[in-house]
Enzyme design. Structure first.
Site, PDB file in Angstrom:
ATOM      1  CG  HIS A 126     106.978  37.190 -39.603  1.00  0.00           C
ATOM      2  ND1 HIS A 126     107.990  36.602 -39.083  1.00  0.00           N
ATOM      3  CD2 HIS A 126     107.168  38.580 -38.769  1.00  0.00           C
ATOM      4  CE1 HIS A 126     108.835  37.023 -38.344  1.00  0.00           C
ATOM      5  NE2 HIS A 126     108.361  38.182 -37.973  1.00  0.00           N
TER       6      HIS A 126
ATOM      7  CG  ASP B   8     111.148  38.514 -35.291  1.00  0.00           C
ATOM      8  OD1 ASP B   8     110.118  38.615 -35.781  1.00  0.00           O
ATOM      9  OD2 ASP B   8     112.145  39.302 -35.708  1.00  0.00           O
TER      10      ASP B   8
ATOM     11  CD  GLU C 128     108.647  40.530 -41.197  1.00  0.00           C
ATOM     12  OE1 GLU C 128     108.732  41.818 -40.675  1.00  0.00           O
ATOM     13  OE2 GLU C 128     109.396  39.827 -40.627  1.00  0.00           O
ATOM     14  CD  GLU C 129     112.507  38.243 -39.620  1.00  0.00           C
ATOM     15  OE1 GLU C 129     112.591  39.424 -39.833  1.00  0.00           O
ATOM     16  OE2 GLU C 129     111.860  38.002 -38.344  1.00  0.00           O
TER      17      GLU C 129
ATOM     18  CG  ASP D  26     106.739  40.751 -36.324  1.00  0.00           C
ATOM     19  OD1 ASP D  26     107.414  40.059 -35.438  1.00  0.00           O
ATOM     20  OD2 ASP D  26     107.409  41.110 -37.156  1.00  0.00           O
TER      21      ASP D  26
ATOM     22  CG  HIS E 200     116.519  39.572 -36.629  1.00  0.00           C
ATOM     23  ND1 HIS E 200     116.433  40.915 -37.266  1.00  0.00           N
ATOM     24  CD2 HIS E 200     115.156  39.294 -36.858  1.00  0.00           C
ATOM     25  CE1 HIS E 200     115.033  41.156 -37.636  1.00  0.00           C
ATOM     26  NE2 HIS E 200     114.217  40.283 -37.324  1.00  0.00           N
TER      27      HIS E 200
HETATM   28  N1  BES Z   1     109.607  41.708 -36.080  1.00  0.00           N
HETATM   29  C1  BES Z   1     110.457  42.571 -36.763  1.00  0.00           C
HETATM   30  C2  BES Z   1     109.874  43.980 -36.795  1.00  0.00           C
HETATM   31  C3  BES Z   1     110.405  44.811 -35.436  1.00  0.00           C
HETATM   32  C4  BES Z   1     111.549  44.600 -34.858  1.00  0.00           C
HETATM   33  C5  BES Z   1     109.382  45.694 -35.099  1.00  0.00           C
HETATM   34  C6  BES Z   1     111.976  45.512 -34.046  1.00  0.00           C
HETATM   35  C7  BES Z   1     109.599  46.484 -34.138  1.00  0.00           C
HETATM   36  C8  BES Z   1     110.714  46.372 -33.286  1.00  0.00           C
HETATM   37  C9  BES Z   1     110.423  41.950 -38.133  1.00  0.00           C
HETATM   38  O1  BES Z   1     110.370  40.656 -38.367  1.00  0.00           O
HETATM   39  C10 BES Z   1     111.638  42.486 -38.905  1.00  0.00           C
HETATM   40  O2  BES Z   1     112.792  41.929 -38.718  1.00  0.00           O
HETATM   41  N2  BES Z   1     111.499  43.401 -39.701  1.00  0.00           N
HETATM   42  C11 BES Z   1     112.680  44.062 -40.432  1.00  0.00           C
HETATM   43  C12 BES Z   1     112.086  44.802 -41.624  1.00  0.00           C
HETATM   44  C13 BES Z   1     111.258  43.869 -42.681  1.00  0.00           C
HETATM   45  C14 BES Z   1     110.714  44.581 -43.885  1.00  0.00           C
HETATM   46  C15 BES Z   1     112.651  42.808 -43.360  1.00  0.00           C
HETATM   47  C16 BES Z   1     113.558  44.903 -39.771  1.00  0.00           C
HETATM   48  O3  BES Z   1     112.757  45.295 -38.842  1.00  0.00           O
HETATM   49  O4  BES Z   1     114.565  45.310 -39.920  1.00  0.00           O
HETATM   50 ZN    ZN Z   2     109.172  39.681 -36.873  1.00  0.00          ZN
END
Ligand code: BES
Ligand code: ZN
Length: 446
Positions: free
Chosen positions: A228, A248, A282-283, A310, A387
């Site tokens: 993403h 990220d 994606e976020e 990612d 984040h």
């Molecule tokens: N990069 C993260 C996913 C992630 C975080 C994977 C920590 C493994 C460990 C991704 O960008 C993210 O923040 N995903 C969201 C969920 C998404 C469906 C909005 C999350 O993890 O809260």
């Molecule tokens: Zn991410």
């Protein structure tokens, strides 16, 4: 039957909750206020079966005074209905008991929740369908891999995280960041025949970016490498936040870009069509990848494998990489492990689980396509700054050494899945030829 009334009332809360918990609560696609109904029937959520059991056991979480009822179940995901007032308690309970963010999805209607359950069921097909992949291109991988450059990867992370330090999906600089990636990839593609770089538009401002290298003899079969391109920090209530997203996920985009650079500089001619993707939004709920995966499914496109990148920049575990084993395809994941033991003999890997569809691989998986996700660390040992405004190059040690490992794997993945050993015709314009060596030919199925 369908209620959307909670949406307007609770979306503001959800965003607040996201800040408070440093987690995102998933919401479905935005619904115009005028389209929202007036029912009082609660909120439809989909949640992991383990978290559902926890919620059902919570005295404080009830729907109309009763313990939660599973309305449908597929692949470890449960559809249920809850009171809108309980969303905060649900998020906190899952966060506390299962140590996960984004542990459930709230849907704007029953119909949307059922669509999600259908995606989950299709995902089940993706787990069971076992593609066969070979490792038989050591000459190609061996000639290309040394050309991958750590400084190029570092430069791309730097540009994205510093010049576009807010890539939020509905911020103008989130659009400019996507266009910058389009331009970078277009530069790599210049002088190549048939390679295209396109923006894919969505119902929101930020586009996705797709680079396509057309296949020769198996052009109808598609290999995807993606990650993403958006970023987020501090919830989404203030679109002007600083969200460098260096790890990220500038780190994933930088790896994909470096693979593109090396492949295109060598005139790579795959048999299968190769698509390199930077997904928008994606976020905020896998929105760009969901559009794209859905369009491939609707168009009947035969995507034979998807690899998600990612977060590649932070080494938080003793092992170099972790293969995510949920919401992914088992045989493809096993195959990636074999690529590591074959080509990255200096590296080690573990397997771990997100517990939810934590990145864009989930969107493909829900459409029934085989997807895998290779991650910077074991889940939970990853970069703690994501984040946040502090997701910069500093926590990565101002280095792309870790990310380079992922570029080596991603390059081997693209070459090995898009070229077959049986193909003896030259697949490089510039004088390289593929060869097969019996010793290197292995078949992996599960
Ligand atoms: N990069 C993260 C996913 C992630 C975080 C994977 C920590 C493994 C460990 C991704 O960008 C993210 O923040 N995903 C969201 C969920 C998404 C469906 C909005 C999350 O993890 O809260
Ligand atoms: Zn991410």
């Amino acid at each position: 039957m369908v209620t959307r009334q909670w949406t307007a009332r609770w979306r503001g809360w959800m965003l607040f909750g996201a800040v408070a918990l440093a987690c995102l609560v998933l919401i479905g696609p935005a619904q115009p206020a005028e389209a929202q109904g007036q029912g009082e029937e609660g909120v439809w959520i989909t949640v992991g079966a383990d978290a559902f059991r926890t919620l059902r056991g919570e005295e404080s979480i009830r729907f109309r005074g009763q313990a939660l009822v599973p309305v449908a179940q597929a692949e470890g995901v449960v559809l249920t209905q809850v009171d809108g007032e309980d969303l905060r308690a649900i998020s906190e309970t899952i966060h506390h008991a299962h140590r996960r963010c984004g542990g459930f999805m709230a849907h704007e209607s029953l119909a949307e929740a059922q669509e999600q359950m259908a995606r989950v069921a299709r995902g089940m097909g993706a787990v069971e369908g076992a593609p066969t992949y070979l490792i038989d291109q050591p000459a190609l991988v061996g000639s290309l891999s040394p050309q991958l450059s750590e400084s190029h990867i570092l430069g791309t992370i730097q540009s994205l995280s510093q010049d576009f330090n807010n890539r939020y999906y509905r911020h103008p600089s989130g659009v400019a960041g996507a266009e910058w990636i389009r331009d970078l990839w277009t530069g790599y593609a210049s002088g190549t025949l048939g390679v295209t770089v396109e923006l894919v538009s969505h119902s929101f401002a930020q586009p996705s970016v797709v680079l396509t290298i057309p296949g020769s003899t198996l052009a109808d079969e598609v290999v995807v490498l993606g990650g993403h391109l958006d970023s987020i920090a501090g919830g989404s209530s203030d679109p002007d936040f600083v969200a460098p997203g260096a790890d990220d996920n500038a780190s994933g985009i930088a790896v994909i870009s470096e693979v593109a650079r090396v492949l295109l500089a060598n005139g790579f001619k795959p048999q299968r069509t190769v698509k390199l993707m930077g997904y928008a939004a994606e976020e905020v709920g896998l929105r760009g990848s969901q559009d794209i995966a859905e369009a491939h499914a609707t168009g009947g496109i035969d995507v034979v494998s998807v690899l998600q990148l990612d977060m590649t920049g932070f080494q938080g575990s003793t092992e170099d990489m972790s293969l995510i084993d949920d919401f992914t395809n088992g045989p493809l994941t096993t195959y990636l492990g074999q690529l590591i033991t074959t080509y990255l003999t200096d590296l080690t890997f573990s397997t771990s689980s997100c517990g939810y569809a934590c990145s864009d691989h989930g969107a493909w998986h829900f459409e029934g396509y085989p997807a895998a996700f290779v991650f910077e660390a074991r889940f939970g040992q990853h970069n703690p700054e994501i984040h946040r405004t502090s997701d910069t190059l500093a926590p990565l040690g101002n280095s792309a050494a870790h990310a380079l490992k992922f570029a080596r794997l991603a390059l081997a993945y693209v070459v090995e899945t898009s070229v077959d050993g049986s193909e003896l015709a030259p697949i490089f314009i510039d004088g390289f030829e593929s060869g097969t060596t019996g010793d290197w030919t292995q078949t992996f199925t599960e």
